[in-house]
Design a protein around this motif. Structure first.
Motif, PDB file in Angstrom:
ATOM      1  N   ALA A 166     -58.250 -38.300  -0.870  1.00  0.00           N
ATOM      2  CA  ALA A 166     -57.408 -37.103  -0.935  1.00  0.00           C
ATOM      3  C   ALA A 166     -55.976 -37.544  -0.690  1.00  0.00           C
ATOM      4  O   ALA A 166     -55.689 -38.232   0.299  1.00  0.00           O
ATOM      5  N   SER A 167     -55.085 -37.174  -1.598  1.00  0.00           N
ATOM      6  CA  SER A 167     -53.676 -37.563  -1.461  1.00  0.00           C
ATOM      7  C   SER A 167     -52.729 -36.398  -1.693  1.00  0.00           C
ATOM      8  O   SER A 167     -51.516 -36.578  -1.717  1.00  0.00           O
ATOM      9  N   THR A 168     -53.281 -35.187  -1.852  1.00  0.00           N
ATOM     10  CA  THR A 168     -52.453 -33.998  -2.040  1.00  0.00           C
ATOM     11  C   THR A 168     -52.909 -32.924  -1.065  1.00  0.00           C
ATOM     12  O   THR A 168     -54.057 -32.940  -0.592  1.00  0.00           O
ATOM     13  N   PRO A 169     -52.044 -31.950  -0.747  1.00  0.00           N
ATOM     14  CA  PRO A 169     -52.459 -30.860   0.147  1.00  0.00           C
ATOM     15  C   PRO A 169     -53.671 -30.097  -0.373  1.00  0.00           C
ATOM     16  O   PRO A 169     -54.545 -29.714   0.408  1.00  0.00           O
ATOM     17  N   GLY A 172     -48.768 -38.415  12.911  1.00  0.00           N
ATOM     18  CA  GLY A 172     -48.156 -39.322  13.871  1.00  0.00           C
ATOM     19  C   GLY A 172     -47.554 -40.565  13.262  1.00  0.00           C
ATOM     20  O   GLY A 172     -46.854 -41.310  13.957  1.00  0.00           O
ATOM     21  N   GLY A 173     -47.845 -40.830  11.978  1.00  0.00           N
ATOM     22  CA  GLY A 173     -47.248 -41.991  11.327  1.00  0.00           C
ATOM     23  C   GLY A 173     -48.225 -43.011  10.798  1.00  0.00           C
ATOM     24  O   GLY A 173     -47.815 -44.081  10.312  1.00  0.00           O
ATOM     25  N   ALA A 174     -49.550 -42.743  10.873  1.00  0.00           N
ATOM     26  CA  ALA A 174     -50.532 -43.688  10.343  1.00  0.00           C
ATOM     27  C   ALA A 174     -50.339 -43.864   8.841  1.00  0.00           C
ATOM     28  O   ALA A 174     -49.955 -42.940   8.132  1.00  0.00           O
ATOM     29  N   ALA A 175     -50.634 -45.078   8.360  1.00  0.00           N
ATOM     30  CA  ALA A 175     -50.453 -45.377   6.939  1.00  0.00           C
ATOM     31  C   ALA A 175     -51.550 -44.754   6.085  1.00  0.00           C
ATOM     32  O   ALA A 175     -51.313 -44.354   4.938  1.00  0.00           O
ATOM     33  N   PRO A 211     -50.979 -40.042   3.460  1.00  0.00           N
ATOM     34  CA  PRO A 211     -49.949 -39.148   4.020  1.00  0.00           C
ATOM     35  C   PRO A 211     -49.547 -37.981   3.125  1.00  0.00           C
ATOM     36  O   PRO A 211     -49.103 -36.950   3.622  1.00  0.00           O
ATOM     37  N   GLY A 212     -49.732 -38.102   1.812  1.00  0.00           N
ATOM     38  CA  GLY A 212     -49.367 -37.028   0.899  1.00  0.00           C
ATOM     39  C   GLY A 212     -50.114 -35.742   1.137  1.00  0.00           C
ATOM     40  O   GLY A 212     -49.681 -34.671   0.691  1.00  0.00           O
ATOM     41  N   VAL A 213     -51.234 -35.795   1.875  1.00  0.00           N
ATOM     42  CA  VAL A 213     -52.008 -34.576   2.124  1.00  0.00           C
ATOM     43  C   VAL A 213     -51.281 -33.621   3.058  1.00  0.00           C
ATOM     44  O   VAL A 213     -51.643 -32.441   3.157  1.00  0.00           O
TER      45      VAL A 213
END
Length: 284
Positions: free
Chosen positions: A214-217, A244-247, A273-275
């Protein structure tokens, strides 16, 4: 890039493959931080002592442990004691110079103690007091980076250091998935959550419906809708890690031959992160 690995504590999880994989990654020069659960071992120890584990459901439908004073004593004995020591021992036998740490060491994991929790019983919302749990608010990343720079592999366990309202600290329980998420966010690392299933399924009873990524909301909303039971907290932790900043975060099977490497190569369910863009806030 650092990889944070959380090994689940369910009875069906065999850590042997993950530990061998940690050894292989460390041998290749990778930095790895290992965290672990242990609810099954805690429950078994409580039962051996003649005590019943207590689980509660929040008004939002999330099921979690209620940690009273006696349960907290067992947590201290089992989590940073036997379980953490066993993992460090196993890694040492694989030529990994591991260091066991609890969240209380060096203020590694710190937050506020929740002395009472909101629960739902018989359809009614209630306040249950006497809880010894907390929500992690800060991670001493400098400590972990210092340990890693020295050539050691940290093995991190709850409890965490809980700040009391009247001042001072108390060791308190915290969800191990969310502890791994906090660490991965602080280190801007990839997080691999190893459990007893191969990922997040659209139909929780059908492995063939595994969601690959999953890479989108929109895709993440589908993941959250599909998550049930214990997987709900893992998805919550994944969102917190990315916030929090995880890759990246990957939920995958602990029982694969090389579970960490396979997860980093795309096995399991990977969240990026795009989610987070315009994603709906999860109830905490």
């Amino acid at each position: 890039m650092t990889t944070v690995v959380k090994i689940g504590g369910a009875r069906a999880v065999d850590p042997e493959g993950a530990l061998s994989d940690v050894a292989a990654l460390v041998d290749e020069g990778e930095d790895v931080v290992l965290t672990h659960g242990g609810s099954t071992a805690v429950d078994e120890t409580l039962e051996e002592l003649g005590q019943d584990p207590t689980y509660v459901e929040t008004p939002g439908g999330v099921v979690g442990r209620f940690t009273d004073e006696n349960t907290m004593d067992v947590f201290k004995m089992v989590m940073p004691g036997k379980l953490n020591t066993d993992l460090v021992e196993s890694l040492q036998n694989l030529d990994v110079n591991a260091v066991g740490l609890s969240g209380t060491d060096g203020k590694l994991l710190e937050g506020k103690r929740k002395s009472a929790v909101r629960v739902k019983e018989d359809g009614k919302k209630k306040i249950k007091r006497g809880d010894h749990s907390g929500t992690i608010e800060s991670v001493n990343a400098d400590l972990l980076e210092t340990v890693l720079a020295g050539g050691y592999t940290p093995v991190v366990s709850v409890p965490v250091l809980g700040k009391e309202k009247e001042g001072g600290y108390t060791a308190v329980n915290a969800d191990a998935d969310r502890a791994g998420a906090a660490i991965a966010g602080a280190l801007e690392a990839d997080l691999v959550v190893l459990t007893d299933v191969s990922g997040i399924y659209e139909d929780p009873d059908d492995e063939s419906t595994k969601i690959d990524s999953a890479s989108t909301p929109e895709a993440f909303e589908a993941v959250k809708s599909a998550a049930e039971g214990f997987m709900t907290k893992k998805v919550m932790a994944a969102e917190e890690a990315l916030e929090g900043g995880a890759a990246s975060v990957t939920v995958a099977s602990a029982n694969a031959e090389t579970p960490i490497s396979s997860a980093l190569d795309g096995e399991g369910t990977t969240l990026e992160p795009g989610v987070l863009e315009d994603a709906t806030e999860v109830e905490r």
